[in-house]
Design an enzyme around this catalytic site. Structure first.
Site, mmCIF file in Angstrom:
data_model
loop_
_atom_site.group_PDB
_atom_site.id
_atom_site.type_symbol
_atom_site.label_atom_id
_atom_site.label_comp_id
_atom_site.label_asym_id
_atom_site.label_seq_id
_atom_site.Cartn_x
_atom_site.Cartn_y
_atom_site.Cartn_z
ATOM 1 N N HIS A 1 0.838 -1.207 0.000
ATOM 2 C CA HIS A 1 0.000 0.000 0.000
ATOM 3 C C HIS A 1 0.878 1.264 0.000
ATOM 4 O O HIS A 1 0.718 2.148 -0.840
ATOM 5 C CB HIS A 1 -0.909 -0.015 1.232
ATOM 6 N N GLU A 2 1.811 1.298 0.939
ATOM 7 C CA GLU A 2 2.642 2.509 1.049
ATOM 8 C C GLU A 2 3.569 2.658 -0.145
ATOM 9 O O GLU A 2 3.848 3.781 -0.578
ATOM 10 C CB GLU A 2 3.425 2.509 2.365
ATOM 11 N N HIS B 1 1.626 4.419 -2.786
ATOM 12 C CA HIS B 1 1.705 5.885 -2.608
ATOM 13 C C HIS B 1 3.082 6.384 -3.053
ATOM 14 O O HIS B 1 3.209 7.423 -3.699
ATOM 15 C CB HIS B 1 1.556 6.256 -1.131
ATOM 16 N N HIS C 1 3.326 6.748 -6.662
ATOM 17 C CA HIS C 1 2.560 7.925 -7.081
ATOM 18 C C HIS C 1 3.455 9.168 -6.972
ATOM 19 O O HIS C 1 3.393 10.070 -7.809
ATOM 20 C CB HIS C 1 1.334 8.051 -6.178
HETATM 21 ZN ZN ZN Z 1 -2.948 5.207 2.082
#
Ligand code: ZN
Length: 690
Positions: free
Chosen positions: A482-483, A486, A489
């Site tokens: 998940h991280e 990010h 991104h």
């Molecule tokens: Zn998040």
């Protein structure tokens, strides 16, 4: 652009202060070791003054506004302040101490006042508004048009069009909110630091698997109690304890400490703080012409209105509740089968859920953990970035780091082009706030040269014993993906203007790149290669993969209920118009009773420690679910091609989602990737709610 000439004092400080100097480190990374806590205050003083002068210069120009002399100048301003603030706030979250906390308390209101002074600067706004009115005739390209429109909207939303009296009050409110928010966060950390439980002897350790014993031994060692075991309030310590400890009395103690953070009376109690904050936010919304703070906050999201969020929650909540009640009945039957005759309490749920999972799917969390070595899961996350986006991560030992646990990787394309720098900071420690997050030390942009991003992932994983590998739960591994989602991104961001870069996208869009990335972890294509046993090195057996898949939606009623309850609390709290006499305990109980919250589950975040709604997620905790509608739908785009690494789909994903920052409208970007708007069915199926 001219900047007022430095005073002698400022020139001296600029030479001496490592935060203000130009950094001659690899990747121009912050020279952490050279920075002392005493450097922040003088660096902030100078950076704030410099930014003020830059703004005064732009606002006071005699020349008619142009895109270059106003918007571009604004985008370039404040670079020194960002440089100082990025270092400071990253460390204030990930590796704080009393000295940094004192600076934080002092700087938070000053920075809020500074920010308001810019957004409420009349002369500056009139220049922006003039350009906005004439925007069609300015000959701007799409990205320049977008940055002009976003800037104008930000100023309007901040209150730039209001009269002087209202603007003054808004600035006061933001300043007070910043002070209160800092206190709230520091209080939660203080409560987390204040509690631990020492386990002595086999009786206290009953039920705990070897990996949890190892990390509890390590935690005790770090607390100066070698040879014992300690449970702390880091999620990675307390959650597995609740899951495995056979000692119901100790589970109850741990659960109570965990659920009462921010609510212990005395100096760290957050209830009065949150009441004041909600009142200030309601006042702010009124001044800005909105009925509630929720209506104000949601105007600038994909959802746009509280009604749209409620419509989504209304689809999910009843299904989740039904599912959670059935799960509870099964857990009670399991406890009875064990010869117990009590009703399941909140501190029992995880324990019996673990037993139920074992019995029903023959799936043992501790067995899965044996195959999830931190190092290998990282390799898997990096390898996925290679296969989807052509990135290569190479660890660098020569880049400065802020703590010995932190590691740095240079990120390049397979063709060798530089992309950025990635820091990973994975272990729990008392100086770190709980949870996991991505942040940045430098934002990508191309306005002042080709500036490459520096991003960081922070987690709170319980460290394995010395000379033992650190093992992750499947949840930890998912969080790591998940991280990194990010992080990608941030790393892949490819925009010209700083304010459009990276994760500066709508709040209910920002969890799409991260949640989408989690999907790859669960794929056999990834697990078979990277989930290898810590001792034997053997790949995870097919039978375990099959059971993982079969148990995929296990306990999803519980998880959806605990999350959605927090979402509803957030929404109701920020829909209050009047907070006179507001009693947070009574409010929370009343809302939970009204929505039919099962007594055996508490919200994932109770209000007194709900840190999301202190920072950027006020009235927006729903955004994870909103983004999940998109991530479930977006991953299906890969599955439909028959190849979860399909090149064409990945290229579109990079172009429209990961690299696009806030270059275009969020829904337009999604549609450009997917060919249509997102559909909710994928979410409900993913959670097993239909
Ligand atoms: Zn998040």
């Amino acid at each position: 652009m001219a900047i007022a000439r430095s005073t002698p004092k400022r020139a001296d400080e600029g030479r001496r202060n490592p935060l203000l100097a130009s950094w001659r480190t690899p990747f121009k990374a912050p020279p952490f070791k050279a920075i002392a806590p005493g450097d922040y205050k003088p660096a902030f003083d100078i950076a704030l003054q410099t930014h003020k002068e830059e703004i005064a210069e732009i606002a006071g120009r005699a020349a008619k506004p142009t895109f270059a002399n106003t918007i571009v100048a604004l985008e370039k301003s404040g670079a020194l302040l960002s440089k100082v603030a990025d270092v400071f706030f990253n460390l204030a979250s990930a590796d704080t101490n009393a000295a940094l906390q004192a600076v934080e308390r002092r700087m938070a209101p000053r920075l809020a006042r500074h920010q308001s002074a810019i957004l409420l600067n009349r002369k500056l706004f009139l220049r922006i508004a003039d350009l906005y009115e004439r925007r069609a005739g300015l000959g701007l390209d799409a990205e320049a048009m977008r940055v002009l429109e976003c800037t104008y909207k930000n100023f309007v939303r901040a209150g730039a069009r209001l009269d002087a009296k209202a603007r003054k009050r808004i600035a006061e409110i933001h300043t007070e909110l910043a002070t209160l928010g800092t206190a709230f966060t520091q209080n939660v950390l203080a409560d987390e630091q204040a509690w631990h439980m020492i386990l002595e002897g086999e009786r206290d350790l009953a039920g705990l698997p070897p990996s949890l014993r190892a990390s509890a031994a390590q935690a005790a060692l770090e607390l100066g109690q070698p040879g014992k075991h300690a449970i702390t309030l880091a999620r990675s310590s307390v959650e597995p304890f609740l899951q495995f400890s056979a000692r119901r009395d100790l589970r109850e103690d741990a659960w109570k400490a965990w659920s009462k953070r921010g609510e212990n009376g005395g100096k760290t109690d957050n209830r009065a703080i949150i009441v004041r904050m909600i009142g200030l936010r309601a006042e702010l919304a009124r001044l800005l012409g909105f009925e509630t703070f929720a209506a104000y906050a949601l105007e600038d999201t994909m959802a746009k209105t509280p009604a749209a969020v409620r419509a989504l929650l209304d689809k999910v909540w009843p299904a989740a509740l039904r599912r959670a009640r059935a799960e509870r009945d099964a857990l009670e039957a399991r406890a009875r089968a064990d010869g117990e005759n009590f009703k399941i309490a909140a501190w029992d749920w995880r324990y019996y859920a673990e037993k139920e999972r074992k019995a029903r799917y023959d799936l043992d969390e501790a067995e899965v953990r044996g195959y999830l070595v931190l190092e290998k899961v990282l390799d898997a996350a990096f390898d996925t970035a290679g296969r989807l986006f052509g990135l290569v991560f190479e660890e660098r030992g020569d880049v400065p780091v802020y703590h010995p646990d932190v590691r740095a990787w240079e990120v390049r394309t397979k063709a060798g082009e530089p992309v950025g720098l990635f820091y990973g900071d994975y272990y729990a420690r008392p100086s770190k706030r709980s949870g996991a997050w991505m942040s940045s030390y430098r934002t990508q942009q191309k306005l002042t040269g080709n500036v490459r991003p520096i991003v960081v992932n922070v987690m709170s994983v319980a460290r394995g014993a010395p000379d033992q590998p650190t093992l992750l739960s499947f949840d930890d591994a998912r969080t790591l993906f998940h991280e990194l989602g990010h992080g990608l991104h941030g790393l892949l961001s490819d925009v010209t203007y700083p304010s459009l870069a990276m994760t500066n996208v709508l709040r209910d869009f920002v969890e799409l790149p991260s949640q989408l990335y989690e999907h790859w972890l669960s794929r056999p294509e990834v697990l078979k290669r990277f989930a290898r046993h810590a001792e034997t090195g053997k790949p995870i057996p097919q039978r375990l993969l099959d059971r993982l898949e079969a148990a995929r939606t296990f306990n999803q009623g519980f998880q959806t209920v605990e999350y959605t309850a927090s979402t509803l609390l957030d929404l109701e709290l920020h829909s209050l118009v009047d907070t006179k006499g507001l009693d947070i305990d009574a409010f929370e109980s009343e809302i939970l009773a009204r929505i039919g919250m099962p007594a055996e589950i508490i919200p994932r975040h109770r209000i007194p420690h709900f840190q999301h709604i202190i920072g950027g997620y006020a009235a927006s905790y729903y955004c994870y679910l909103w983004s999940e509608v998109m991530d479930a739908d977006a991953f299906a785009a890969f599955v439909e091609t028959g190849n979860v690494f399909d090149r064409k789909t990945a290229t579109r994903l990079k172009k429209h989602i990961y690299a696009a920052g806030n270059r275009e409208d969020a829904l337009d970007a999604y549609v450009a990737f997917r060919g249509r708007a997102p559909e909710i069915d994928g979410l409900l199926r993913k959670r097993g709610l239909v």
